[in-house]
Design an enzyme around this catalytic site. Structure first.
Site, PDB file in Angstrom:
ATOM      1  N   CYS A 249     -95.457  47.908  48.479  1.00 18.37           N
ATOM      2  CA  CYS A 249     -95.321  49.151  49.235  1.00 18.37           C
ATOM      3  C   CYS A 249     -93.867  49.546  49.485  1.00 18.37           C
ATOM      4  O   CYS A 249     -93.606  50.599  50.076  1.00 18.37           O
ATOM      5  CB  CYS A 249     -96.063  49.031  50.564  1.00 18.37           C
ATOM      6  N   HIS A 389     -91.960  52.544  58.618  1.00 18.97           N
ATOM      7  CA  HIS A 389     -92.982  52.114  57.657  1.00 18.97           C
ATOM      8  C   HIS A 389     -94.353  52.091  58.333  1.00 18.97           C
ATOM      9  O   HIS A 389     -95.356  52.386  57.688  1.00 18.97           O
ATOM     10  CB  HIS A 389     -92.632  50.721  57.131  1.00 18.97           C
ATOM     11  N   GLU A 400     -91.725  45.820  63.284  1.00 16.82           N
ATOM     12  CA  GLU A 400     -90.775  46.859  62.877  1.00 16.82           C
ATOM     13  C   GLU A 400     -90.220  47.571  64.103  1.00 16.82           C
ATOM     14  O   GLU A 400     -89.000  47.830  64.183  1.00 16.82           O
ATOM     15  CB  GLU A 400     -91.445  47.875  61.954  1.00 16.82           C
ATOM     16  N   LYS A 420     -97.457  57.951  57.939  1.00 14.56           N
ATOM     17  CA  LYS A 420     -98.757  57.390  57.557  1.00 14.56           C
ATOM     18  C   LYS A 420     -99.855  57.712  58.560  1.00 14.56           C
ATOM     19  O   LYS A 420    -101.038  57.560  58.247  1.00 14.56           O
ATOM     20  CB  LYS A 420     -98.633  55.879  57.375  1.00 14.56           C
ATOM     21  N   HIS A 425    -101.696  55.269  53.898  1.00  7.71           N
ATOM     22  CA  HIS A 425    -100.664  54.476  53.224  1.00  7.71           C
ATOM     23  C   HIS A 425    -100.755  54.695  51.714  1.00  7.71           C
ATOM     24  O   HIS A 425    -101.705  54.246  51.075  1.00  7.71           O
ATOM     25  CB  HIS A 425    -100.857  53.003  53.569  1.00  7.71           C
ATOM     26  N   PHE A 485     -96.002  43.827  50.614  1.00  6.00           N
ATOM     27  CA  PHE A 485     -96.532  42.484  50.440  1.00  6.00           C
ATOM     28  C   PHE A 485     -95.524  41.659  49.636  1.00  6.00           C
ATOM     29  O   PHE A 485     -94.913  42.151  48.679  1.00  6.00           O
ATOM     30  CB  PHE A 485     -97.857  42.529  49.667  1.00  6.00           C
TER      31      PHE A 485
END
Length: 498
Positions: A249, A389, A400, A420, A425, A485
């Site tokens: 991502c 994010h 985050e 998002k 996403h 990931f």
């Protein structure tokens, strides 16, 4: 027998897979240099005289070692590299394909209005899945952007990529006539994908159950993540840097930063960059369901993606593409381009901790942000907008947020939001469309709301997060984060062009 003319793409694939006889020619004809071209790319290998090669082979044989090639350039040409500090990078075009529209202004206006692009999946029957919602693109056409024959065979991630790329060129005023005047050896494409051609590959597996003869002859190249950039470059005739990066991502941000660095180092003048993904097929949905990563709020899709909210239960998948035209400043000025923002720099790091979970202390994120500031020459207090994010996961959102507050919490003007919350996403494409959102915030002076932030986590300061309505914000410097990931972290910075 007379040869039958092959279609251009078929001819290219045939040439890519055929033996390169000229690369195995007699030494008499190639004593100093041989060049082999495979799959559209080229590499040059310099060989020394026959006597020197024989001596090296004998030496290797006597020592019991094997040596396939002895490299010995005849001449080393050192070119003076330009001062990267003098090569500024600006954004001169944007292209998007998203659940909220396929035009940068339509897309951003929908964000400002708090419109959600998340709905029930209609593309396939997912009634047996615990998750049946996504940021699905309901209407999309390649007319005028992709040749019909290719459109029938390509995976959607490639169709989204090519369409968004060409729309970015159009948005940037780079008409076909103007593109023909460019030095195409200094124009490149770096648009990545996290998942690649999932449907093309899945269809090939299904066809193979019957017979290999039923398989799409392009299933291998159309499944690879690099082929979208490659086909777009072939269409445009752009011969500069061309490849893809796949870091889950964080893909788009990695591509944008590397594309900018090609310009900064003097290796290119214009770069198309960003990301594209089309994972909304049964195997894609099923895979993320198996990871237990997705929201199951099927009864109320528009409320499903809710970053930083106590009631979040996972992220919502999406699809699309986001592409930027990056251009060297003087090059942009010479052609009279409209400049939307300036790219200041960025960075990437690795958590080196866990496949799917962020480091519990947010070390990788903090290091990434600090390195991005150093690369950009920007002080912490200059950042007043962060496009986070934040995917609507339990640990990811908070780690985050903690990192952002640690780095920029002293700035009372700081505003933070998550695109998002409305798009879902978009996996590898997320950073591309979020870069567009950050640039649009710079252009318009408005930052979009955080949808569904109804019951914020206790540790979250609602004075930092944008509320349920758009807010005025004269952006000084915008930071856009993307994490993936594998522990991949990326941060990039934009500012108004001055």
């Amino acid at each position: 027998m007379a040869a039958v003319a092959a279609p251009p793409l078929s001819a290219w694939l045939v040439a890519a897979c055929s033996p390169q006889a000229e690369c195995c020619a007699d030494d008499h004809h190639h004593q100093h240099q041989q060049q082999c071209c495979v799959g559209g790319g080229s590499s040059t290998v310099m060989f020394g005289p026959r006597r020197e090669r024989r001596r090296l082979r004998l030496g290797a044989a006597r020592s019991g070692m094997s040596m396939a090639v002895a490299l010995q350039p005849e001449r080393k040409i050192v070119e003076k590299k330009p001062d990267v500090k003098q090569r500024r990078v600006v954004i001169t075009g944007m292209g998007v394909v998203t659940p909220l529209g396929h035009d940068p202004d339509v897309f951003y206006n929908n964000l400002l209005d708090g419109v959600s692009g998340i709905s029930e999946i209609e593309r396939f029957d997912c009634s047996t899945f615990p998750t049946r919602i996504a940021g699905e693109i309901k209407s999309f056409s390649t007319d005028g952007w992709v040749a019909p024959k290719l459109a029938k065979r390509m995976d959607k991630f490639m169709l989204y990529l090519i369409t968004a790329g060409k729309k970015a060129l159009e948005h940037g005023g780079l008409t076909e006539e103007l593109r023909n005047e460019l030095d195409k050896t200094r124009c490149g494409v770096l648009i990545g994908s996290a998942m690649g051609g999932m449907k093309v590959f899945n269809d090939a597996i299904e066809a193979l159950r019957v017979s290999y003869k039923k398989m799409n002859p392009f299933c291998v190249p159309f499944a690879t993540t690099n082929m979208g950039s490659a086909i777009l470059a072939m269409d445009l005739g752009w011969m500069g840097p061309n490849y893809s990066i796949s870091t889950a991502c964080a893909t788009s941000n990695f591509c944008i930063l590397n594309a900018a660095n090609h310009i900064r180092r003097g290796e290119a003048d214009v770069m198309l960059c960003g990301g594209s993904d089309a994972p909304l097929i049964p195997i894609g949905l099923g895979g993320f369901v198996a990871c237990r990563a997705l929201s199951q709020r099927n009864s109320d899709p528009t409320k499903a993606s809710r970053p930083w909210d106590v009631d979040r239960d996972g992220f919502v998948m999406g699809e699309g593409a986001g592409v930027l035209v990056l251009e060297e400043l003087e090059h942009a000025k010479q052609r009279g381009a409209k400049i939307y923002a300036e790219f200041l720099g960025g960075s990437f790091t690795c958590d080196a901790y866990h496949m799917t979970e962020p480091h519990p202390e947010g070390r990788g994120i903090i290091l990434c942000i600090e390195k991005a500031l150093a690369d950009s020459g920007v002080a912490r207090e200059e950042i007043n907008y962060v496009n986070a994010h934040a995917t609507s996961t339990q640990s990811g959102d908070l780690k985050e947020y903690e990192a952002i507050v640690r780095c920029f919490g002293q700035n009372p003007q700081l505003r933070v939001n998550s695109t998002k919350s409305m798009t879902g996403h978009l996996i590898g494409a997320a950073g591309g469309i979020e870069a567009v959102a950050a640039i649009q915030a710079i252009r318009t002076g408005w930052v979009h709301p955080n949808l569904n932030l109804e019951n914020p986590e206790k540790i979250v300061d609602v004075g930092v997060l944008v509320g349920s309505q758009k807010e005025r914000c004269e952006v000084n410097v915008a930071l856009s984060n993307s994490f993936g990931f594998g522990g991949h972290n990326s941060s990039i910075l934009f500012a108004p062009f001055k």
